[in-house]
Design a protein around this motif. Structure first.
Motif, PDB file in Angstrom:
ATOM      1  N   VAL A   1      -1.084   3.000  -3.078  1.00  0.00           N
ATOM      2  CA  VAL A   1      -2.501   2.628  -3.228  1.00  0.00           C
ATOM      3  C   VAL A   1      -3.338   3.579  -2.374  1.00  0.00           C
ATOM      4  CG1 VAL A   1      -4.213   0.794  -2.986  1.00  0.00           C
ATOM      5  CG2 VAL A   1      -1.841   0.214  -3.577  1.00  0.00           C
ATOM      6  N   ARG A   2      -4.146   4.409  -3.029  1.00  0.00           N
ATOM      7  CA  ARG A   2      -4.936   5.417  -2.319  1.00  0.00           C
ATOM      8  C   ARG A   2      -6.427   5.154  -2.539  1.00  0.00           C
ATOM      9  NH1 ARG A   2      -4.092  10.464  -4.699  1.00  0.00           N
ATOM     10  NH2 ARG A   2      -4.870  11.507  -2.851  1.00  0.00           N
ATOM     11  N   ILE A   3      -7.135   4.928  -1.448  1.00  0.00           N
ATOM     12  CA  ILE A   3      -8.570   4.646  -1.526  1.00  0.00           C
ATOM     13  C   ILE A   3      -9.349   5.920  -1.843  1.00  0.00           C
ATOM     14  CG2 ILE A   3     -10.596   3.952  -0.198  1.00  0.00           C
ATOM     15  CD1 ILE A   3      -8.938   1.615  -1.053  1.00  0.00           C
ATOM     16  N   LYS A   4     -10.214   5.823  -2.840  1.00  0.00           N
ATOM     17  CA  LYS A   4     -11.050   6.954  -3.254  1.00  0.00           C
ATOM     18  C   LYS A   4     -12.448   6.839  -2.650  1.00  0.00           C
ATOM     19  CE  LYS A   4     -11.915   9.495  -7.548  1.00  0.00           C
ATOM     20  NZ  LYS A   4     -11.759   9.441  -9.025  1.00  0.00           N
ATOM     21  N   GLN A   5     -12.972   5.612  -2.625  1.00  0.00           N
ATOM     22  CA  GLN A   5     -14.273   5.313  -2.003  1.00  0.00           C
ATOM     23  C   GLN A   5     -14.162   3.960  -1.304  1.00  0.00           C
ATOM     24  OE1 GLN A   5     -16.372   6.191  -6.042  1.00  0.00           O
ATOM     25  NE2 GLN A   5     -18.017   6.266  -4.535  1.00  0.00           N
TER      26      GLN A   5
ATOM     27  N   LYS B   1     -14.412 -17.652  -9.360  1.00  0.00           N
ATOM     28  CA  LYS B   1     -14.097 -17.094  -8.035  1.00  0.00           C
ATOM     29  C   LYS B   1     -15.060 -15.953  -7.744  1.00  0.00           C
ATOM     30  CE  LYS B   1     -11.299 -16.020  -4.457  1.00  0.00           C
ATOM     31  NZ  LYS B   1     -11.042 -16.853  -3.290  1.00  0.00           N
ATOM     32  N   ASN B   2     -15.627 -15.920  -6.537  1.00  0.00           N
ATOM     33  CA  ASN B   2     -16.515 -14.843  -6.112  1.00  0.00           C
ATOM     34  C   ASN B   2     -15.728 -13.804  -5.307  1.00  0.00           C
ATOM     35  OD1 ASN B   2     -18.929 -15.819  -7.234  1.00  0.00           O
ATOM     36  ND2 ASN B   2     -19.230 -17.212  -5.508  1.00  0.00           N
ATOM     37  N   TYR B   3     -15.956 -12.528  -5.644  1.00  0.00           N
ATOM     38  CA  TYR B   3     -15.295 -11.438  -4.924  1.00  0.00           C
ATOM     39  C   TYR B   3     -16.325 -10.411  -4.472  1.00  0.00           C
ATOM     40  CZ  TYR B   3     -10.689 -12.989  -6.577  1.00  0.00           C
ATOM     41  OH  TYR B   3      -9.543 -13.698  -6.817  1.00  0.00           O
ATOM     42  N   LYS B   4     -16.040  -9.804  -3.342  1.00  0.00           N
ATOM     43  CA  LYS B   4     -16.868  -8.698  -2.848  1.00  0.00           C
ATOM     44  C   LYS B   4     -16.116  -7.395  -3.114  1.00  0.00           C
ATOM     45  CE  LYS B   4     -18.914  -9.067   1.161  1.00  0.00           C
ATOM     46  NZ  LYS B   4     -19.120  -9.055   2.635  1.00  0.00           N
ATOM     47  N   ILE B   5     -16.751  -6.465  -3.811  1.00  0.00           N
ATOM     48  CA  ILE B   5     -16.116  -5.166  -4.101  1.00  0.00           C
ATOM     49  C   ILE B   5     -16.296  -4.260  -2.884  1.00  0.00           C
ATOM     50  CG2 ILE B   5     -16.047  -3.180  -5.644  1.00  0.00           C
ATOM     51  CD1 ILE B   5     -17.320  -4.916  -7.795  1.00  0.00           C
ATOM     52  N   VAL B   6     -15.172  -3.860  -2.263  1.00  0.00           N
ATOM     53  CA  VAL B   6     -15.266  -3.068  -1.025  1.00  0.00           C
ATOM     54  C   VAL B   6     -14.746  -1.642  -1.174  1.00  0.00           C
ATOM     55  CG1 VAL B   6     -15.154  -5.096   0.465  1.00  0.00           C
ATOM     56  CG2 VAL B   6     -13.025  -3.953  -0.221  1.00  0.00           C
ATOM     57  N   GLY B   7     -14.160  -1.319  -2.332  1.00  0.00           N
ATOM     58  CA  GLY B   7     -13.635   0.037  -2.470  1.00  0.00           C
ATOM     59  C   GLY B   7     -13.173   0.348  -3.879  1.00  0.00           C
ATOM     60  N   VAL B   8     -12.932   1.644  -4.115  1.00  0.00           N
ATOM     61  CA  VAL B   8     -12.376   2.140  -5.374  1.00  0.00           C
ATOM     62  C   VAL B   8     -11.083   2.874  -5.033  1.00  0.00           C
ATOM     63  CG1 VAL B   8     -12.734   3.665  -7.355  1.00  0.00           C
ATOM     64  CG2 VAL B   8     -14.671   2.430  -6.361  1.00  0.00           C
ATOM     65  N   TYR B   9     -10.012   2.605  -5.788  1.00  0.00           N
ATOM     66  CA  TYR B   9      -8.737   3.278  -5.524  1.00  0.00           C
ATOM     67  C   TYR B   9      -8.277   4.054  -6.750  1.00  0.00           C
ATOM     68  CZ  TYR B   9      -6.167  -0.251  -8.283  1.00  0.00           C
ATOM     69  OH  TYR B   9      -5.685  -1.037  -9.295  1.00  0.00           O
ATOM     70  N   ASN B  10      -7.420   5.044  -6.523  1.00  0.00           N
ATOM     71  CA  ASN B  10      -6.841   5.806  -7.623  1.00  0.00           C
ATOM     72  C   ASN B  10      -5.881   4.909  -8.396  1.00  0.00           C
ATOM     73  OD1 ASN B  10      -8.082   8.322  -7.244  1.00  0.00           O
ATOM     74  ND2 ASN B  10      -6.642   8.855  -5.626  1.00  0.00           N
ATOM     75  N   ARG B  11      -6.009   4.903  -9.673  1.00  0.00           N
ATOM     76  CA  ARG B  11      -5.198   4.038 -10.528  1.00  0.00           C
ATOM     77  C   ARG B  11      -3.706   4.193 -10.217  1.00  0.00           C
ATOM     78  NH1 ARG B  11      -5.562   4.227 -17.141  1.00  0.00           N
ATOM     79  NH2 ARG B  11      -4.547   2.215 -17.546  1.00  0.00           N
ATOM     80  N   LEU B  12      -2.970   3.078 -10.241  1.00  0.00           N
ATOM     81  CA  LEU B  12      -1.541   3.103  -9.933  1.00  0.00           C
ATOM     82  C   LEU B  12      -0.754   3.797 -11.045  1.00  0.00           C
ATOM     83  CD1 LEU B  12      -0.917  -0.473  -8.460  1.00  0.00           C
ATOM     84  CD2 LEU B  12      -1.537   1.632  -7.266  1.00  0.00           C
ATOM     85  N   SER B  13       0.504   4.077 -10.778  1.00  0.00           N
ATOM     86  CA  SER B  13       1.353   4.770 -11.732  1.00  0.00           C
ATOM     87  C   SER B  13       1.534   3.944 -13.005  1.00  0.00           C
ATOM     88  CB  SER B  13       2.719   5.061 -11.112  1.00  0.00           C
ATOM     89  OG  SER B  13       3.403   3.857 -10.818  1.00  0.00           O
TER      90      SER B  13
ATOM     91  N   GLU C   1       0.828  -1.211   0.000  1.00  0.00           N
ATOM     92  CA  GLU C   1       0.000   0.000   0.000  1.00  0.00           C
ATOM     93  C   GLU C   1       0.857   1.255   0.000  1.00  0.00           C
ATOM     94  OE1 GLU C   1      -3.412   2.158   2.780  1.00  0.00           O
ATOM     95  OE2 GLU C   1      -2.817   0.080   3.177  1.00  0.00           O
ATOM     96  N   ASN C   2       1.933   1.247   0.817  1.00  0.00           N
ATOM     97  CA  ASN C   2       2.800   2.421   0.909  1.00  0.00           C
ATOM     98  C   ASN C   2       3.776   2.502  -0.258  1.00  0.00           C
ATOM     99  OD1 ASN C   2       1.674   3.255   3.383  1.00  0.00           O
ATOM    100  ND2 ASN C   2       2.970   1.813   4.495  1.00  0.00           N
ATOM    101  N   LEU C   3       4.402   1.388  -0.601  1.00  0.00           N
ATOM    102  CA  LEU C   3       5.409   1.414  -1.659  1.00  0.00           C
ATOM    103  C   LEU C   3       4.805   1.679  -3.029  1.00  0.00           C
ATOM    104  CD1 LEU C   3       8.058  -1.353  -0.839  1.00  0.00           C
ATOM    105  CD2 LEU C   3       8.045   1.057  -0.252  1.00  0.00           C
ATOM    106  N   ALA C   4       3.576   1.194  -3.276  1.00  0.00           N
ATOM    107  CA  ALA C   4       2.942   1.376  -4.588  1.00  0.00           C
ATOM    108  C   ALA C   4       2.024   2.592  -4.625  1.00  0.00           C
ATOM    109  CB  ALA C   4       2.152   0.127  -4.961  1.00  0.00           C
TER     110      ALA C   4
END
Length: 868
Positions: free
Chosen positions: A118-122, A186-198, A113-116
């Motif tokens: 990853v910033r949560i938008k929602q 595979k089933n996934y639960k969508i829990v958030g939206v993040y700002n696209r990585l570099s 999360e820190n090195l890449a």
């Protein structure tokens, strides 16, 4: 040596005023050095932190790493931190973007999360391997909707074509048919939206959107892992990266070049280099001003003590001891002034950055929440101290050389200052006749003290040059930035290429909350037009050679603007809008101004004389292409009647009227124009369209429009909050202005102090001479008249010397500033007027101050005075 130091300290105590002026000069210099160096360091650190916040703090990464290679990275003594991203497969989904039909799932290791970045938008971060976060571009570009907690089923597999595995990073190939193999549901639960990585971590060419989950396979990984790392010693990054390639047996170690460049690694950074170059230029200016200011004080100190230096030399003091004595004086004053300068410089820069923190934050366009603050660099303070101390030593060394060269006998007699023949003292009878005896005596003083007189003129001229050059530099820097920005008449723009009913969509959007006003337009592609040579503006003719084009051949688009907006445009230019709705006499407004970049230069000019009205321009019909018989008939018809009537020229820089020349019509006239001027040749379905919005709360309005478009199945990729972009640009201009004017004010203080110090001290050294003139009958008014004449002489002579040099340097700075932005040179008349007025004011104030001090002196005591 102690006796010499004691002598120096006593001299400083006895001449408190001069000592205080010198200390103030060094404090001013140190304040500026500290502010510039620490301000530059804080700026670089801010941009560095912003990159870390937006893109992550990794220094490098390696792709397709296996377990063995990962262990080597973990055990490498040069590596500080590592994190990895493991590909878990790709799956097809109902994407609106044909070039991105896949969603790729990747597992995050601890610390990614820190090195890449990853910033949560929602929403929130995933907490287990059954939860994912999706990138924001999958909403705006791929058409997926987001509802926190929503579950989706994905068939994860590997891309394959012709029996060959295709990397998940690859783009879609139109020539190759690919399928997904080895799929697992595979089933996934969508829990958030993040700002696209570099870009480095999420390639823009990839055929998939990158969704992230928690990695559940930390002990055993396949060869599909990207490992991010930081190094312990960043200055050695290049060597470490090269060594890693060999140790891991990989083709390349990829680098976070933007971040590393801001650390001065891998060739540096354009931002950091610009800041450093700007700081270097300012430091050079400060050194020039500081040497001149501090030199005066030391020159006077040495001049006052010439006799004492002669006595010291006569009793055995060596040149080395005299030099050490003056150097000790510079050191003592520096020890007092430099710490004060550091405190004031850091405090001043800290307060400035605090009040500008929102301006800097706005320039990040919302990609980072980092705020600028003062970051004190110990190395920077040491560098500022060294520069200031060396500047002080240079200022002290120049007059010391002269005193050391004088023989003891000449120094005691003080005969070297004035050695002139009677012929050299001869003055014009005209001076006596026009200005009186006092003016003649002033002129004789100039001739008698030619070196001091010339130095005073040069010193004041240097101050003038310093002020005007600094002002010009700041003005041109400001203008160069302004020339890049467009005037904005609306806040939000929606660019549309699909064949939609734009008028109906605009009507729907106008009902949304926070949308104040809305308009729309249709525009054709650009067509080549012939312009009458007599219509062309001077700048267009002048720049046509540089731009490598024919001034009378211009590409023009036809724009059909919402009637209400068109009427407002006519009102702005005091035009009768009703004239543009006449089907029997169709005419348009011509958007006439262009902005073009050629060979790195930005040209801004009008093509046609802006005052021209009611004229024709002709479409080059032979350049129109016909693909069938019907279109050929239309082209032939256009050749017969090619005139497009222009009612008036307008100058607008706006997103809806950018760069191209444009014939602007009201939208209700679109069908008439296409029928009468293009004879059905142009297909309205091929037109691009734009909706433009005025909104006081543009951020909320943008959000509402975006949500509406996504909900109704429209793409939001063409939606742009232009007001936010412009506000960020204006914030940057304010930052430049604050620093520019702050620097001008501080340099002005040095300039004023320099002039005051030069004039007042040169007169104070003539106390005995003025007392002698009084003793032979010159009155107080006569002394004042003589000094006033000297004031005028100093002012005019310094302006005669300083202004031409200032104007020349101003022009040089203009040429440098206009390398990338073409604009006309403007004489810095305001700075010249301020400088000229200020010189006379400061010179006269200095004279008045000195004369008031001399008036308090008893004439007999002044004649007895041998100077302490």
């Amino acid at each position: 040596m102690n006796i010499f130091r004691k002598y120096t300290r006593e001299s400083l105590k006895k001449n408190r005023t001069r000592t205080l002026v010198t200390i103030i000069g060094i404090i001013l210099s140190m304040t500026l050095f500290t502010a510039v160096i620490e301000g530059a360091n804080s700026g670089i650190v801010y941009f560095r932190n912003m990159v870390v916040e937006a893109e992550g703090g990794y220094h490098g990464y390696v792709s397709e790493v296996n377990n063995e290679q990962l262990d080597k990275l973990k055990n490498n003594s040069d590596i500080d931190k590592i994190a990895y991203l493991e590909d878990l497969g790709v799956a097809k989904f109902d994407s609106e973007n044909a070039y991105k039909p896949y969603i790729r799932i990747a597992g995050m290791s601890e610390n990614l999360e820190n090195l890449a970045g990853v910033r949560i938008k929602q929403g929130r971060m995933p907490e287990n391997e059954n939860e994912i976060i999706i990138p924001d571009n999958i909403l705006t570009n791929g058409g997926m909707s987001f509802s926190e907690g929503e579950e989706i089923e994905l068939a994860l597999g590997t891309r394959e074509a012709d029996g060959m595995t295709i990397s998940s990073y690859m783009a879609i190939s139109e020539d190759t048919e690919e399928t997904l193999v080895n799929t697992v549901s595979k089933n996934y639960k969508i829990v958030g939206v993040y700002n696209r990585l570099s870009y480095e971590l999420d390639s823009r060419e990839s055929a998939s959107y990158l969704a992230l989950t928690v990695d559940s396979n930390a002990t055993s990984i396949d060869e599909n892992v990207n490992v991010l790392f930081t190094v312990k010693k960043i200055s050695d990054y290049d060597k470490i990266a090269s060594k890693l390639e060999t140790d891991l047996g990989v083709d390349a170690v990829y680098s976070h070049r933007e971040l590393l460049g801001l650390y001065g690694v891998l060739g540096g950074s354009a931002i950091a280099d610009t800041i450093k170059a700007f700081a270097g230029f300012l430091i050079a200016l400060i050194v020039v001003g500081s040497v001149s200011l501090i030199y005066n004080s030391f020159a006077i100190s040495v001049s006052e003590r010439t006799k004492q230096i002669g006595i010291l030399k006569s009793i055995g003091a060596t040149k080395k001891q005299i030099r050490a004595c003056i150097r000790y004086e510079a050191t003592v004053l520096s020890l007092i002034a430099i710490p004060i300068g550091i405190i004031i410089g850091c405090l001043g820069m800290g307060i400035t950055l605090y009040f500008l923190r929102d301006n800097f934050s706005a320039t990040s366009y919302g990609y980072s929440d980092i705020q600028i603050k003062l970051v004190i660099s110990p190395i920077g303070l040491v560098l500022a101290t060294i520069i200031c101390y060396i500047t002080t030593l240079i200022a002290a060394w120049i007059p010391a050389r002269r005193a050391i060269k004088i023989t003891p006998l000449d120094a005691i007699r003080q005969t070297t200052d004035i050695r002139v023949s009677p012929k050299q003292l001869k003055t014009s009878k005209l001076t006596l006749k026009l200005f009186g005896f006092e003016a003649m005596m002033a002129k004789k003083n100039f001739k008698r003290n030619k070196k001091k007189y010339n130095f005073t003129i040069i010193s004041i001229a240097a101050s003038i040059i310093l002020f005007i050059t600094t002002s010009s530099f700041c003005a041109y820097a400001d203008r160069a930035i302004f020339s890049q920005f467009k005037t904005l008449h609306n806040d939000i723009y929606y660019h549309i290429w699909q064949d939609w009913d734009v008028k109906a969509l605009a009507n729907d959007l106008s009902k949304l909350d926070k949308v104040d006003e809305i308009g729309f337009l249709y525009d054709t592609e650009s067509f080549l037009f012939d312009i009458n040579d007599d219509y062309l503006a001077k700048d267009c003719k002048k720049y046509s050679q540089d731009l490598n084009n024919y001034a009378n051949k211009q590409y023009v688009v036809c724009k059909f603007m919402d009637d209400e907006e068109f009427n407002e445009l006519c009102d702005k230019y005091n035009l009768d809008s009703s004239e543009y709705y006449d089907s029997n006499n169709i005419k348009a407004l011509l958007k006439n101004n262009l902005s073009e970049i050629h060979n790195g230069k930005n040209y801004r000019y009008n093509v046609i004389d802006k005052n021209l009205k009611n004229f024709d321009i002709n479409i080059a019909a032979d350049k129109l292409i016909a693909s069938d018989e019907k279109e050929e008939m239309a082209v032939n018809q256009i050749k017969k009647d090619t005139a497009f009537k222009v009612g008036a020229c307008i100058e607008l820089d706006d997103y809806i009227l950018y760069n191209n020349m444009a014939l602007v019509y009201p939208h209700s006239m679109m069908n008439e124009v296409l029928e009468q001027k293009f004879y059905g040749l142009y297909n309205t379905e091929l037109m691009s369209k734009e909706i433009f919005v005025k909104a006081k709360d543009h951020k909320k309005a943008y959000s509402n429009i975006e949500q509406y478009l996504i909900a109704k199945g429209y793409t939001s990729s063409g939606l742009e909050d232009a007001r936010e972009t412009l506000e960020a640009e204006m914030m940057m201009i304010e930052i430049v202005d604050v620093f520019s004017y702050g620097f001008i004010i501080l340099m002005s203080l040095i300039t004023v102090a320099n002039i005051f110090n030069t004039i007042s001290t040169s007169i104070m050294l003539r106390k005995k001479e003025i007392a002698m003139l009084k003793s032979v009958g010159m009155s107080e008014s006569g002394v004042r008249k003589m000094l006033n004449y000297e004031c005028i002489n100093y002012g005019f002579k310094s302006l005669i010397l300083g202004l031409p040099i200032s104007v020349a340097l101003s022009y040089v700075l203009y040429k440098i500033s206009s390398l990338n932005n073409v604009f006309n040179y403007v004489l810095p008349y305001r700075s010249i007027l301020i400088a000229a007025t200020s010189v006379f004011i400061v010179v006269f104030v200095s004279m008045l101050y000195s004369n008031s001090k001399i008036k308090k002196e008893n004439t007999i005591d002044a004649l007895k005075n041998e100077n302490a």
